[in-house]
Design an enzyme around this catalytic site. Structure first.
Site, PDB file in Angstrom:
ATOM      1  NE  ARG A   1       0.173   1.137  -9.974  1.00 33.08           N
ATOM      2  CZ  ARG A   1       0.227   2.288 -10.662  1.00 33.08           C
ATOM      3  NH1 ARG A   1      -0.677   3.241 -10.455  1.00 33.08           N
ATOM      4  NH2 ARG A   1       1.181   2.479 -11.560  1.00 33.08           N
TER       5      ARG A   1
ATOM      6  CG  HIS B   1      -5.608   4.075 -13.230  1.00 30.97           C
ATOM      7  ND1 HIS B   1      -5.008   2.923 -12.802  1.00 30.97           N
ATOM      8  CD2 HIS B   1      -4.604   5.004 -13.285  1.00 30.97           C
ATOM      9  CE1 HIS B   1      -3.720   3.116 -12.622  1.00 30.97           C
ATOM     10  NE2 HIS B   1      -3.443   4.393 -12.907  1.00 30.97           N
TER      11      HIS B   1
HETATM   12  P1  NDP Z   1       8.028   8.637  -6.064  1.00 27.19           P
HETATM   13  O1  NDP Z   1       8.875   7.427  -6.154  1.00 27.19           O
HETATM   14  O2  NDP Z   1       8.553   9.936  -6.582  1.00 27.19           O
HETATM   15  O3  NDP Z   1       7.602   8.891  -4.540  1.00 27.19           O
HETATM   16  C1  NDP Z   1       7.243   7.854  -3.692  1.00 27.19           C
HETATM   17  C2  NDP Z   1       7.147   8.399  -2.280  1.00 27.19           C
HETATM   18  O4  NDP Z   1       6.661   7.348  -1.415  1.00 27.19           O
HETATM   19  C3  NDP Z   1       8.504   8.829  -1.712  1.00 27.19           C
HETATM   20  O5  NDP Z   1       8.351   9.961  -0.902  1.00 27.19           O
HETATM   21  C4  NDP Z   1       8.912   7.613  -0.881  1.00 27.19           C
HETATM   22  O6  NDP Z   1       9.787   7.896   0.187  1.00 27.19           O
HETATM   23  C5  NDP Z   1       7.565   7.199  -0.331  1.00 27.19           C
HETATM   24  N1  NDP Z   1       7.612   5.806   0.132  1.00 27.19           N
HETATM   25  C6  NDP Z   1       7.906   4.694  -0.582  1.00 27.19           C
HETATM   26  N2  NDP Z   1       7.866   3.605   0.212  1.00 27.19           N
HETATM   27  C7  NDP Z   1       7.553   4.043   1.460  1.00 27.19           C
HETATM   28  C8  NDP Z   1       7.399   3.432   2.701  1.00 27.19           C
HETATM   29  N3  NDP Z   1       7.559   2.099   2.864  1.00 27.19           N
HETATM   30  N4  NDP Z   1       7.093   4.194   3.781  1.00 27.19           N
HETATM   31  C9  NDP Z   1       6.947   5.529   3.633  1.00 27.19           C
HETATM   32  N5  NDP Z   1       7.082   6.196   2.470  1.00 27.19           N
HETATM   33  C10 NDP Z   1       7.383   5.459   1.394  1.00 27.19           C
HETATM   34  O7  NDP Z   1       6.648   8.260  -6.777  1.00 27.19           O
HETATM   35  P2  NDP Z   1       5.616   9.259  -7.511  1.00 27.19           P
HETATM   36  O8  NDP Z   1       5.291  10.351  -6.556  1.00 27.19           O
HETATM   37  O9  NDP Z   1       6.101   9.625  -8.852  1.00 27.19           O
HETATM   38  O10 NDP Z   1       4.364   8.266  -7.717  1.00 27.19           O
HETATM   39  C11 NDP Z   1       3.721   7.665  -6.615  1.00 27.19           C
HETATM   40  C12 NDP Z   1       2.719   6.617  -7.107  1.00 27.19           C
HETATM   41  O11 NDP Z   1       1.569   7.255  -7.673  1.00 27.19           O
HETATM   42  C13 NDP Z   1       3.201   5.714  -8.238  1.00 27.19           C
HETATM   43  O12 NDP Z   1       4.032   4.677  -7.751  1.00 27.19           O
HETATM   44  C14 NDP Z   1       1.901   5.169  -8.797  1.00 27.19           C
HETATM   45  O13 NDP Z   1       1.529   4.000  -8.109  1.00 27.19           O
HETATM   46  C15 NDP Z   1       0.898   6.288  -8.476  1.00 27.19           C
HETATM   47  N6  NDP Z   1       0.406   6.954  -9.698  1.00 27.19           N
HETATM   48  C16 NDP Z   1      -0.949   6.926  -9.961  1.00 27.19           C
HETATM   49  C17 NDP Z   1      -1.450   7.574 -11.063  1.00 27.19           C
HETATM   50  C18 NDP Z   1      -2.916   7.629 -11.307  1.00 27.19           C
HETATM   51  O14 NDP Z   1      -3.329   8.129 -12.359  1.00 27.19           O
HETATM   52  N7  NDP Z   1      -3.736   7.199 -10.392  1.00 27.19           N
HETATM   53  C19 NDP Z   1      -0.563   8.266 -12.014  1.00 27.19           C
HETATM   54  C20 NDP Z   1       0.825   8.254 -11.625  1.00 27.19           C
HETATM   55  C21 NDP Z   1       1.271   7.601 -10.509  1.00 27.19           C
HETATM   56  P3  NDP Z   1      11.265   8.508  -0.092  1.00 27.19           P
HETATM   57  O15 NDP Z   1      10.983   9.973  -0.412  1.00 27.19           O
HETATM   58  O16 NDP Z   1      11.980   8.340   1.178  1.00 27.19           O
HETATM   59  O17 NDP Z   1      11.819   7.748  -1.256  1.00 27.19           O
HETATM   60  C1  OXD Z   2       1.220   5.642 -13.443  1.00 27.94           C
HETATM   61  C2  OXD Z   2      -0.193   5.425 -13.614  1.00 27.94           C
HETATM   62  O1  OXD Z   2       1.837   4.953 -12.642  1.00 27.94           O
HETATM   63  O2  OXD Z   2      -0.746   5.862 -14.645  1.00 27.94           O
HETATM   64  O3  OXD Z   2       1.766   6.534 -14.114  1.00 27.94           O
HETATM   65  O4  OXD Z   2      -0.853   4.867 -12.729  1.00 27.94           O
END
Ligand code: NDP
Ligand code: OXD
Length: 308
Positions: free
Chosen positions: A223, A271
């Site tokens: 983000r 994006h």
């Molecule tokens: P998940 O919820 O599957 O994974 C999030 C990861 O981040 C987990 O490993 C989690 O830890 C870790 N995490 C969260 N908070 C912290 C913290 N405070 N300190 C350390 N680690 C942390 O999310 P996704 O992988 O599915 O997606 C990640 C992000 O990608 C989405 O939230 C979105 O913002 C972005 N995204 C962007 C897209 C784009 O096109 N640019 C498309 C899709 C998503 P834990 O394993 O311990 O829970």
């Molecule tokens: C998502 C994105 O969160 O598109 O899936 O950014």
């Protein structure tokens, strides 16, 4: 029992086709057309207008079209109902490709070669093997873990960071606030795939850049608000960082005249790192609706206290 599809940016056509095929018993309304509000049990949504979901009296489940739910959680009127985030194979594949493309771009000096080509310069640069390049991934969830595995399969020396401890074969896993410094110190290329939460907002700042090896590259596909844009520009200007690839921005679309557009060391994509396509993702929505109707626990439910 109908489904309300809400998105100002997704073409509803493919979603209607897929949802009608997979869930023929559930009529699908496309916002702003709503039909009978009292018939709507499910909202399939990306950035719904604040207050819209709260106005549906018999809504039972909210299904996010995106993996990140920060925008949805920012609505103070969001009803206290199960919120399912998007987890589906197309999103994982798309993100893995985008991250691999950006890592390879910087790893193989493509940025420098493109600049040389523009000037007609034939000048081989120092090349490294993938195993000599240390990649760090912030976030080892659905997307981060898949990207980490793909990069490790290409031979990169990959480590990752998560909130709770993780074990992924072939990946050096760090966790918690104490694990961050160790990850940063060994990340020639740093990839952010964290959810946007109170804890992670602004994490890509001057302090973090100073903890990376000199000349590191930062890649952000999570983000825009993870990044302190002024700190990135200063770190690039001072030579602390070599470059950045950015798919997400504080303001989207990136405003005309923003310094990132013409910055020689910044790669901008609009994006698109991973898009939710109906042809792969509708099945995951249908599966959760079926689970709900059979009384089975929903999967990928957001924990609103954690923020992801
Ligand atoms: P998940 O919820 O599957 O994974 C999030 C990861 O981040 C987990 O490993 C989690 O830890 C870790 N995490 C969260 N908070 C912290 C913290 N405070 N300190 C350390 N680690 C942390 O999310 P996704 O992988 O599915 O997606 C990640 C992000 O990608 C989405 O939230 C979105 O913002 C972005 N995204 C962007 C897209 C784009 O096109 N640019 C498309 C899709 C998503 P834990 O394993 O311990 O829970
Ligand atoms: C998502 C994105 O969160 O598109 O899936 O950014």
């Amino acid at each position: 029992m109908s489904i309300l599809f809400v998105s100002a940016t997704d073409d509803p056509g493919p979603w209607l086709r897929e949802l009608n095929r997979l869930l023929p018993e559930h009529p699908v309304r496309v916002w702003p057309e709503r039909g009978d509000d009292a018939a709507i049990r499910y909202a399939v949504a990306w950035k719904p207008p604040p207050g819209l979901l709260a106005s549906l009296p018999r809504l039972e489940v909210i299904l996010s079209l995106g993996a990140g739910v920060d925008a949805m959680l920012a609505d103070p009127t969001l009803p206290d109902l199960p919120l399912v985030r998007m987890v589906e194979p197309g999103l994982v594949l798309g993100m893995t490709e985008w991250v691999a493309a950006q890592v390879l771009y910087w790893h193989r000096n493509q940025h420098a070669y493109s600049a040389q080509q523009a000037r007609g310069v034939w000048q081989p640069l120092d090349e490294f093997l993938a195993q000599e390049r240390r990649v760090g991934i912030l976030g080892l969830g659905e997307l981060g873990a898949a990207a980490a595995r793909a990069l490790a399969a290409l031979g990169f020396d990959v480590a990752g960071w998560s909130r709770s401890p993780r074990e992924i074969p072939g990946i050096a896993c760090h966790s918690g606030p104490d694990g961050l410094a160790a990850l940063l110190a060994r990340s020639d290329i740093l990839v952010c795939l964290l959810p946007l939460t109170a804890e992670t907002r602004g994490i890509l700042d001057a302090e973090l850049f100073a903890a990376l090896p000199p000349g590191a590259v930062v890649i952000n596909a999570a983000r825009g608000a993870h990044l302190v844009e002024g700190d990135l520009l200063a770190a690039l200007a001072g030579g602390r960082l070599r470059g950045a690839s950015l798919d997400v921005f504080t303001e989207e679309p990136l405003p005309a005249g923003h310094p990132f557009w013409r910055h020689p060391a910044v790669v901008v994509t609009p994006h698109v790192a991973a898009k939710t396509h109906a042809r792969t993702a509708a099945a995951s929505i249908a599966e959760q609706i079926r689970r709900h109707e059979r009384g089975l626990p929903l999967e990928n439910v957001v924990d609103s206290r954690r923020g992801y």
